[in-house]
Motif scaffolding. Structure first.
Motif, mmCIF file in Angstrom:
data_model
loop_
_atom_site.group_PDB
_atom_site.id
_atom_site.type_symbol
_atom_site.label_atom_id
_atom_site.label_comp_id
_atom_site.label_asym_id
_atom_site.label_seq_id
_atom_site.Cartn_x
_atom_site.Cartn_y
_atom_site.Cartn_z
ATOM 1 N N ILE A 98 0.851 -1.186 0.000
ATOM 2 C CA ILE A 98 0.000 0.000 0.000
ATOM 3 C C ILE A 98 0.891 1.242 0.000
ATOM 4 N N ASP A 99 0.828 1.979 -1.112
ATOM 5 C CA ASP A 99 1.585 3.231 -1.194
ATOM 6 C C ASP A 99 0.687 4.379 -0.710
ATOM 7 N N PRO A 100 1.228 5.595 -0.574
ATOM 8 C CA PRO A 100 0.416 6.680 -0.010
ATOM 9 C C PRO A 100 -0.888 6.930 -0.778
ATOM 10 N N GLU A 101 -0.837 6.856 -2.104
ATOM 11 C CA GLU A 101 -2.045 7.125 -2.891
ATOM 12 C C GLU A 101 -3.133 6.094 -2.586
ATOM 13 N N MET A 102 -2.734 4.825 -2.613
ATOM 14 C CA MET A 102 -3.695 3.758 -2.297
ATOM 15 C C MET A 102 -4.142 3.847 -0.841
ATOM 16 N N GLY A 103 -3.184 4.212 0.027
ATOM 17 C CA GLY A 103 -3.509 4.349 1.449
ATOM 18 C C GLY A 103 -4.618 5.362 1.673
ATOM 19 N N LEU A 104 -4.525 6.501 0.977
ATOM 20 C CA LEU A 104 -5.570 7.533 1.097
ATOM 21 C C LEU A 104 -6.898 7.024 0.543
ATOM 22 N N GLN A 105 -6.794 6.328 -0.592
ATOM 23 C CA GLN A 105 -8.004 5.853 -1.288
ATOM 24 C C GLN A 105 -8.827 4.907 -0.419
ATOM 25 N N ILE A 106 -8.149 3.999 0.301
ATOM 26 C CA ILE A 106 -8.902 3.010 1.088
ATOM 27 C C ILE A 106 -9.091 3.442 2.545
ATOM 28 N N GLY A 107 -8.561 4.618 2.899
ATOM 29 C CA GLY A 107 -8.770 5.116 4.264
ATOM 30 C C GLY A 107 -7.766 4.590 5.266
ATOM 31 N N LEU A 108 -6.688 3.960 4.776
ATOM 32 C CA LEU A 108 -5.649 3.511 5.707
ATOM 33 C C LEU A 108 -4.777 4.701 6.116
ATOM 34 N N ALA A 109 -4.463 5.557 5.140
ATOM 35 C CA ALA A 109 -3.663 6.757 5.425
ATOM 36 C C ALA A 109 -4.596 7.938 5.652
ATOM 37 N N ASP A 110 -4.225 8.770 6.614
ATOM 38 C CA ASP A 110 -5.012 9.978 6.912
ATOM 39 C C ASP A 110 -4.372 11.215 6.310
ATOM 40 N N GLY A 111 -3.162 11.059 5.820
ATOM 41 C CA GLY A 111 -2.472 12.173 5.192
ATOM 42 C C GLY A 111 -1.172 11.698 4.575
ATOM 43 N N VAL A 112 -0.664 12.518 3.653
ATOM 44 C CA VAL A 112 0.624 12.225 3.009
ATOM 45 C C VAL A 112 1.518 13.430 3.248
ATOM 46 N N LEU A 113 2.763 13.161 3.649
ATOM 47 C CA LEU A 113 3.676 14.269 3.891
ATOM 48 C C LEU A 113 3.959 15.003 2.592
ATOM 49 N N GLU A 114 4.195 16.313 2.706
ATOM 50 C CA GLU A 114 4.580 17.113 1.542
ATOM 51 C C GLU A 114 5.958 16.643 1.085
ATOM 52 N N GLY A 115 6.151 16.498 -0.228
ATOM 53 C CA GLY A 115 7.459 16.085 -0.736
ATOM 54 C C GLY A 115 8.564 17.022 -0.307
ATOM 55 N N SER A 116 8.224 18.325 -0.232
ATOM 56 C CA SER A 116 9.264 19.319 0.050
ATOM 57 C C SER A 116 9.880 19.135 1.425
ATOM 58 N N LEU A 117 9.051 18.730 2.376
ATOM 59 C CA LEU A 117 9.577 18.581 3.729
ATOM 60 C C LEU A 117 10.055 17.162 4.012
ATOM 61 N N ALA A 118 9.526 16.175 3.254
ATOM 62 C CA ALA A 118 9.896 14.792 3.517
ATOM 63 C C ALA A 118 11.324 14.546 3.046
ATOM 64 N N GLY A 119 11.864 13.410 3.421
ATOM 65 C CA GLY A 119 13.208 13.077 2.952
ATOM 66 C C GLY A 119 14.220 13.152 4.054
ATOM 67 N N SER A 120 13.964 13.988 5.040
ATOM 68 C CA SER A 120 14.846 13.996 6.195
ATOM 69 C C SER A 120 13.997 13.693 7.411
ATOM 70 N N GLY A 121 14.503 12.828 8.271
ATOM 71 C CA GLY A 121 13.728 12.410 9.437
ATOM 72 C C GLY A 121 13.250 13.593 10.250
ATOM 73 N N ALA A 122 14.138 14.572 10.485
ATOM 74 C CA ALA A 122 13.778 15.710 11.324
ATOM 75 C C ALA A 122 12.636 16.491 10.690
ATOM 76 N N ASN A 123 12.709 16.713 9.367
ATOM 77 C CA ASN A 123 11.651 17.461 8.691
ATOM 78 C C ASN A 123 10.335 16.708 8.684
ATOM 79 N N ALA A 124 10.432 15.401 8.477
ATOM 80 C CA ALA A 124 9.210 14.584 8.479
ATOM 81 C C ALA A 124 8.551 14.657 9.853
ATOM 82 N N LEU A 125 9.369 14.597 10.885
ATOM 83 C CA LEU A 125 8.818 14.662 12.243
ATOM 84 C C LEU A 125 8.176 16.021 12.502
ATOM 85 N N LEU A 126 8.841 17.081 12.021
ATOM 86 C CA LEU A 126 8.296 18.430 12.180
ATOM 87 C C LEU A 126 6.941 18.530 11.485
ATOM 88 N N GLU A 127 6.881 17.970 10.296
ATOM 89 C CA GLU A 127 5.628 18.030 9.538
ATOM 90 C C GLU A 127 4.523 17.223 10.239
#
Ligand SMILES: CCCC(=O)SCCNC(=O)CCNC(=O)[C@H](O)C(C)(C)COP(=O)(O)OP(=O)(O)OC[C@H]1O[C@@H](n2cnc3c(N)ncnc32)[C@H](O)[C@@H]1OP(=O)(O)O
Length: 263
Positions: free
Chosen positions: A172-201
């Motif tokens: 289940i990737d983020p798109e499918m996760g959103l579609q079936i209600g498993l994911a409640d949100g997807v991190l913004e690409g701009s902030l993702a990629g670094s653990g600290a930024n992902a945590l901040l987001e």
């Protein structure tokens, strides 16, 4: 479980009322050793006693979530009796985790596999980073979920989707996760990629739901847990009791005094 050491479960309780729990065993893609299972239960006990808390973020160390049970431990206890003891322990710890009076979110970067996928379902919300995957790989291991992940998954995505996810060991990737209600949100690409930024987001995302006085946020979680788990009549009684803890309380009186408008 203590006979299978390695890694740790780290807990940081922050002034903001949001705690961060880190599954920390990066050499094994954050797989759960036996001692980490014991530590998880200890951390849950600490969170149960944290009366100022409002939110909880669960993440994996080093940019990936969790690859499930440590396969070295799995091999060593691969008989039904030991397997059921381990499952009983983890079911209890994860049930208590989900029932905490905190709004919890699994911050999924990289892979959440097997027991790692099950752990995501023991949170109220799942936030997925771009490129991340939640996969119940149990079928490929000749298993079914045992940490309560199947029962919780059915309640999150429904029986049909759960059957497909478990039967097909679907990635289940983020798109499918959103579609079936498993994911409640997807991190913004701009902030993702670094653990600290992902945590901040993730903290910003969760902040939308945890802003406000702790007694009110904790009461909200309590009434939802009752509604989720109890027969209606019992849930209604619990709701009335929880209502009594906030009605006429400081936040309620302050809102009345300021004649709050909800435009
Ligand atoms: C009721 C609970 C049921 C369960 O959870 S059963 C366990 C289900 N999980 C799995 O089967 C995960 C197996 N692992 C994988 O598929 C891959 O390692 C994974 C996570 C996709 C990562 O792939 P790669 O990025 O290519 O990295 P890699 O394979 O070289 O792994 C790096 C090191 O981590 C180790 N590792 C990964 N998952 C582990 C696990 N669950 N238990 C113990 N060790 C694990 C892996 O053996 C490797 O170690 P080493 O560098 O060879 O010493």
């Amino acid at each position: 479980l203590q006979a299978f050491p390695g890694g740790s479960i780290d807990l940081v309780k922050q002034e903001s009322g949001i705690a961060v729990l880190t599954v920390n065993n990066p050499a094994r893609m954050n797989a759960f050793s036996g001692s980490m299972m014991v530590e998880l239960e200890e951390r849950v006990s600490q969170l149960e006693e944290w009366t100022e808390g409002k939110g909880l973020i669960i993440q994996g160390a080093a940019g990936t979530f969790c690859s499930g049970s440590d396969l070295n431990a799995v091999r060593a206890i691969s008989n039904p009796q030991d397997g059921m003891k381990m499952c009983t322990f983890m079911q209890n710890a994860l049930t208590r985790l989900l029932r905490l009076p905190l709004l919890s979110v699994a911050l999924v970067e990289g892979n959440a596999l097997g027991g790692g996928a099950e752990l995501t379902t023991a949170c109220d919300f799942r936030l997925m980073a771009p490129g991340s995957v939640i996969q119940f790989v149990h079928k490929h291991m000749g298993l079914v979920p045992g940490w309560g992940g199947a029962a919780r998954l059915v309640r999150i995505v429904g029986g049909q989707n759960a059957l497909k996810m478990l039967g097909g060991a679907l990635k289940i990737d983020p798109e499918m996760g959103l579609q079936i209600g498993l994911a409640d949100g997807v991190l913004e690409g701009s902030l993702a990629g670094s653990g600290a930024n992902a945590l901040l987001e993730a903290e910003q995302w969760l902040g939308c739901y945890t802003t406000g006085p702790a007694p009110v946020i904790r009461a909200i979680k309590s009434v939802v847990v009752s509604g989720r788990e109890l027969p209606l009549e019992v849930a209604l009684r619990t709701e009335r009791d929880v209502f009594g803890t906030v009605w006429g309380g400081p936040a309620n009186l302050q809102a009345l005094a300021t004649k709050a408008k909800h435009k």
